[in-house]
Design an enzyme around this catalytic site. Structure first.
Site, PDB file in Angstrom:
ATOM      1  N   HIS A 242       0.818  -1.213   0.000  1.00  0.00           N
ATOM      2  CA  HIS A 242       0.000   0.000   0.000  1.00  0.00           C
ATOM      3  C   HIS A 242       0.862   1.278   0.000  1.00  0.00           C
ATOM      4  CE1 HIS A 242      -3.410  -2.574   1.189  1.00  0.00           C
ATOM      5  NE2 HIS A 242      -2.718  -2.984   2.223  1.00  0.00           N
TER       6      HIS A 242
HETATM    7  O1  RIB Z   1      -5.265   0.050   4.629  1.00  0.00           O
HETATM    8  C1  RIB Z   1      -3.863   0.038   4.422  1.00  0.00           C
HETATM    9  C2  RIB Z   1      -3.207   1.112   5.236  1.00  0.00           C
HETATM   10  O2  RIB Z   1      -3.455   0.862   6.609  1.00  0.00           O
HETATM   11  C3  RIB Z   1      -1.675   1.101   5.090  1.00  0.00           C
HETATM   12  O3  RIB Z   1      -1.183   2.408   5.279  1.00  0.00           O
HETATM   13  C4  RIB Z   1      -1.232   0.237   6.216  1.00  0.00           C
HETATM   14  O4  RIB Z   1       0.075   0.552   6.677  1.00  0.00           O
HETATM   15  C5  RIB Z   1      -2.232   0.603   7.272  1.00  0.00           C
HETATM   16  O5  RIB Z   1      -1.774   1.819   7.892  1.00  0.00           O
END
Ligand code: RIB
Ligand code: CA
Length: 312
Positions: A242
């Protein structure tokens, strides 16, 4: 030409990879500081993990600040079920020797934006938006001084990963997200719609490990651990990276595609709080406020990431 950035983060294995990618790219990115926020794990761990990652990158000089330990109005929701009890489960990494800065992260954000030339600093939030929103509320004059915000958060076609409607970062602090999305600052958003296409397949994980470096092996071990949740829930072919989508966009925006649309944050919904309501088809007439990414060149992304990690 270096771009000045501040990384706001809740490490988190994927945050760690995003930070490593940034620190591996000093010709393009000048990391003025790293601000930790409560999110994946409590603040005491996110600020420690941010320092662990800086030392893993060989950059104990990067100032790390602790910020808000809870959302603006709601109780903190954490994600140890995804990231493990330390937030950085997977590799065994030494406790940090570098100090935590004394100043509060929000103060660092405000002072830096006041000091640096207007529109010269990009903010890169990788977790809940509590620190950013708090700084905007405390010092409204900094808002027009922000060059742009490139954040990981939200979901539209991909729907939620922590509730049926909401992605984690926005779900934890919807009120903070409402402030940031309504600030008027140019926004580039990396939602699950694109990050779920950045999957660490076995071959990609082997490429990290194949670097044969401390960083390469550590990243392989982080993603080996981090993939469990998404593989079990979605049957994914590996961990979704992500947060590194934010850093990769700064380095190679051509790897990403999306649409400039209106995105509102649901803060009232009994079942939908934290939902990013993206007007993808332009039916509301509301002014577009975000470049909402939907696709990426995954092979190009991993080629960039692996090459840069190999430099550390
Ligand atoms: O949903 C994914 C996000 O939530 C990413 O930033 C992960 O690190 C968590 O913070
Ligand atoms: Ca994160």
């Amino acid at each position: 030409m270096q771009r000045k950035i501040i990384i706001d983060t809740d490490p988190g294995q994927d945050d760690a990879v995003a930070i490593l990618l940034a620190l591996a790219s000093p010709d393009e990115l000048d990391v003025l500081g790293i601000t930790a926020v409560a999110g994946n794990v409590p603040l005491a761990l996110t600020q420690k993990n941010a320092r662990i990652v800086c030392e893993l990158a060989g950059r104990p000089d990067v100032p790390v600040f602790a910020g808000c330990d809870r959302p603006l109005k709601r109780a903190l929701v954490t994600a140890e079920h995804v990231h493990g009890k330390t937030g950085l489960d997977g590799p065994v990494l030494p406790d940090p020797l570098m100090p935590l800065q004394d100043a509060h992260a929000v103060e660092f954000l405000i002072q830096t934006l006041r000091r640096e030339p207007a529109e010269s600093v990009t903010l890169c939030p990788l977790g809940p938006l509590t620190n950013i929103a708090t700084a905007m509320q405390a010092a409204p004059e900094i808002v027009p001084r922000i060059a742009q915000i490139v954040l990981m958060g939200g979901a539209y076609f991909e729907v939620g990963n922590i509730t049926p409607a909401a992605e984690f970062n926005i779900h934890v602090d919807p009120e903070a997200a409402e402030i940031v999305f309504g600030s008027g600052v140019p926004l580039t958003v990396m939602p699950l719609d694109v990050t779920h296409k950045a999957l660490v397949t076995q071959a990609r994980n082997a490429a990290f490990r194949g670097l044969g470096t401390r960083v390469g092996v550590a990243v392989a071990e982080m993603t080996d651990f981090f993939e469990r949740f998404d593989k079990a829930k979605y049957g994914s072919d590996g961990a979704p990276l992500h947060d590194p989508c934010v850093t990769a966009f700064l380095l190679r925006p051509d790897l990403f595609s999306g649409r400039h649309v209106n995105v509102e944050i649901e803060t009232e919904g009994r079942f939908t709080a934290g939902m990013t309501v993206a007007d993808w088809w332009g039916v509301t007439g509301r002014a577009p406020n975000a470049m909402f990414m939907g696709d990426l060149d995954a092979d190009g992304f991993f080629a960039l990431l692996t090459e840069r990690l190999g430099r550390l």
